[in-house]
Enzyme design. Structure first.
Site, PDB file in Angstrom:
ATOM      1  CE1 TYR A  63      -3.433   2.811   0.602  1.00 36.32           C
ATOM      2  CE2 TYR A  63      -1.992   3.489   2.393  1.00 36.32           C
ATOM      3  CZ  TYR A  63      -3.053   3.746   1.533  1.00 36.32           C
ATOM      4  OH  TYR A  63      -3.724   4.931   1.617  1.00 36.32           O
ATOM      5  CG  HIS A  93      -3.517  14.088  -0.150  1.00 35.86           C
ATOM      6  ND1 HIS A  93      -3.917  13.672  -1.397  1.00 35.86           N
ATOM      7  CD2 HIS A  93      -3.773  13.036   0.685  1.00 35.86           C
ATOM      8  CE1 HIS A  93      -4.389  12.443  -1.327  1.00 35.86           C
ATOM      9  NE2 HIS A  93      -4.314  12.030  -0.082  1.00 35.86           N
ATOM     10  CG  ASN A 220      -0.605   8.096   6.873  1.00 36.12           C
ATOM     11  OD1 ASN A 220      -0.420   6.897   6.874  1.00 36.12           O
ATOM     12  ND2 ASN A 220      -1.752   8.624   7.259  1.00 36.12           N
ATOM     13  CE1 TYR A 302     -19.925  26.104  48.767  1.00 33.13           C
ATOM     14  CE2 TYR A 302     -20.779  25.231  46.699  1.00 33.13           C
ATOM     15  CZ  TYR A 302     -20.809  25.273  48.085  1.00 33.13           C
ATOM     16  OH  TYR A 302     -21.693  24.492  48.768  1.00 33.13           O
ATOM     17  NE  ARG A 305     -16.362  27.667  51.877  1.00 31.69           N
ATOM     18  CZ  ARG A 305     -17.526  27.019  51.935  1.00 31.69           C
ATOM     19  NH1 ARG A 305     -17.568  25.771  52.377  1.00 31.69           N
ATOM     20  NH2 ARG A 305     -18.637  27.609  51.562  1.00 31.69           N
ATOM     21  CG  PHE A 354      -3.510   6.600  10.085  1.00 29.64           C
ATOM     22  CD1 PHE A 354      -4.860   6.831  10.248  1.00 29.64           C
ATOM     23  CD2 PHE A 354      -3.113   5.445   9.425  1.00 29.64           C
ATOM     24  CE1 PHE A 354      -5.811   5.944   9.763  1.00 29.64           C
ATOM     25  CE2 PHE A 354      -4.056   4.558   8.932  1.00 29.64           C
ATOM     26  CZ  PHE A 354      -5.409   4.806   9.099  1.00 29.64           C
ATOM     27  CD  GLU A 440      -8.960   7.755   4.402  1.00 28.45           C
ATOM     28  OE1 GLU A 440      -9.325   8.949   4.530  1.00 28.45           O
ATOM     29  OE2 GLU A 440      -7.965   7.418   3.738  1.00 28.45           O
TER      30      GLU A 440
END
Length: 547
Positions: A63, A93, A220, A302, A305, A354, A440
């Protein structure tokens, strides 16, 4: 080894010992130099040799080496096109959008990517890693849009923008396809935005023609999400101490009760962060003449404290996030990984390292933690602003209230920031939108989570700055009242050992408010102080160690 080795501003990387402090220092200090550990070189060489064998023979099918990407993993790529495949990957990309990421974030991402490649399981040439480190050393920082990554398969778009600058086309390199990069002019200490090729030429760094697997090895991974998270968690860790300083000043300004911070109470519920917070308040307020002045008061609200109990969750949560980062900073998180030692013929193993879900969860948790620092600080601001709650001080801490509005609107600003944080703290990690033709089909949204956490940090820094303005103003009014009675006008005789240092430092930047003036200038000045190291350095140099 306890960390990556540092020798006179030289960081030696081995892929296994990078620390959060290393990342922060290198991201924010362009002068750091780098070296690759001799121990890492055989691992890098072994994995690369196996990839080159596949590149030459065309077998086995791997791949991203001799196939397409994502849903196109079943498409075989001929040996003659393997270099173009990698360059096409990076160009296609590079699809981010939005404002650019800060330079320090990109530098951190570059360092993290180099470190994971140095681990030796990515199948990349040593020369490519060295080019990445040269860019860090010589001040070339790719321009990367902040939007476009869903956090799986890693931060593909932003890391592609990074690689666009580093790499060039194997045939006809179109210079306009080199992306953009900032170049650091050391003589004037300024960054200039240029075309990628121009920045590389200025630095004298040749751009690389990517070989098989190298584009995928560079784009990646989780490095952009992790870089944002790393810098943000470091800054929140520092901000927590400054929030303790602001709280201690507010406690004195509101003539609070010190017994809520006694060691004995917190030993009965010993969350580490709770014990540390109470200890900080005791150290900062030691010797204060403003605490425990009102015997009719049994206990405080609060927001005063319960400060140690609230920040217990913050501090302990930050420790958890830092443990996640310790792993991710030194992890192999690309795909496939190359394992030369295994007996299988195909030494490339496809997995999901990834996927940035651990980073996404950590970033969302950080957003919640940081929001709470601001939330409780805003409540103390509101108490100091309200004449019905501030123990005898004027409305909005100004004389002639009515004619003058004083700090009225500064509390509005703090409230607006705290409310905005509530929206930003909604987790991004619970969302997932499938991508790449449903190959994906589950993604982390880690970069969105990390960017939201960073924005919350910025908002909370402003809230803490506003609290410091309020507290300093209230302390001045208290001291004026006390001076009328006993004639003492020396803050060192009235305030705590740590709070007096903080008060003096704030007053160097924000003067006492005698009459109305544009408050945004005061907020900006106080915010700059909060975002610097000055306050902590001054207090700790006086022997008051905050934990």
């Amino acid at each position: 080894m306890s960390s990556a080795k540092v020798n006179q501003e030289r960081l030696i990387l081995d892929g296994n010992h990078l620390t959060l402090l290393d990342v922060v220092r290198c991201a924010r200090k362009p002068g750091v130099r780098f070296a690759i550990s001799e121990d890492a070189l055989p691992r890098i060489e072994k994995s690369r040799k196996w990839v080159e064998k596949v590149q030459q023979s065309g077998e086995p099918v791997v791949y991203g080496v001799n196939t397409g990407f994502g849903s196109k993993a079943t498409v075989s790529i001929s040996r003659n096109n393997l270099k173009q495949l990698q360059r096409n990957l990076i160009m296609s990309h590079s699809a981010g959008t939005g404002a650019p990421l800060p330079i320090e974030v990109v530098r951190a991402a570059m360092l993290l990517r180099a470190n994971t490649l140095i681990k030796g399981y990515s199948g990349i040439r040593l020369a490519v890693i060295e080019t990445l480190l040269q860019m860090l050393e010589k001040g070339v920082t790719p321009w990367i849009p902040e939007q476009g990554s869903v956090g799986a398969s890693g931060d593909l778009a932003p890391l592609s923008h990074l690689t666009l600058v580093l790499s060039c086309d194997p045939h006809e390199d179109e210079k306009s396809n080199s992306g953009k990069a900032y170049y650091f002019h050391r003589d004037i200490e300024e960054w200039e935005l240029l075309y990628g090729w121009e920045a590389m030429e200025f630095a004298g760094i040749p751009r690389i023609i990517l070989e098989a697997k190298e584009g995928l090895a560079l784009n990646n991974g989780t490095q952009v999400s992790t870089a944002i998270l790393a810098l943000t968690v470091y800054d929140v860790n520092q901000l927590v101490k400054k929030a303790d300083i602001a709280m201690a000043m507010s406690l004195e300004a509101l003539e609070g009760i010190s017994s809520a911070f006694r060691k004995e109470i917190h030993q009965l519920r010993p969350h580490p962060g709770q014990v540390k917070t109470a200890q900080n308040i005791r150290r900062l307020t030691r010797g204060s003449k403003l605490l425990d002045r009102r015997p009719e008061k049994v206990q405080d609200a609060y927001s005063l404290r319960c400060h140690p109990q609230v920040l217990a969750g913050v501090r302990d949560g930050l420790d958890y996030i830092c443990r996640i980062l310790e792993i991710e900073l030194n992890a192999t998180n690309d795909n496939p990984v190359i394992l030369p030692e295994i007996a299988d013929r195909n030494k490339a193993i496809s997995g999901g390292n990834f996927h940035a879900q651990p980073i996404a969860f950590a970033a969302d948790f950080l957003a919640i933690l940081a929001s709470e620092i601001g939330s409780i600080a805003e409540r103390r601001i509101a108490r100091m602003s309200d004449k019905n709650l501030n123990g005898g001080l004027p409305s909005f801490l100004i004389s002639n209230s009515g004619l003058s509005s004083g700090l009225m609107l500064a509390q509005y600003t703090a409230a607006a920031l705290a409310s905005e944080n509530k929206s930003l703290a909604h987790p991004a990690s619970v969302d997932s939108i499938p991508t790449c033709e449903n190959q994906e089909d589950h993604v982390s949204m880690a970069p969105i989570a990390a960017r939201k956490a960073r924005k919350i940090l910025q908002n909370v820094s402003k809230i803490v700055a506003i609290e410091m303005i309020y507290a300093a103003q209230a302390l001045d009014l208290r001291m004026q009242s006390m001076n009328k009675n006993n004639g003492s006008d020396n803050p060192e005789n009235i305030l705590g050992e740590g709070t007096v240092i903080a008060y003096r430092e704030i007053r160097k930047h924000v003067p006492f408010l005698e009459a109305d003036r544009p408050i945004y200038k005061d907020i900006e000045a106080a915010e700059r102080l909060v975002n610097s190291d000055t306050l902590l350095e001054k207090i700790e140099s006086a022997g008051i160690d905050l934990v």
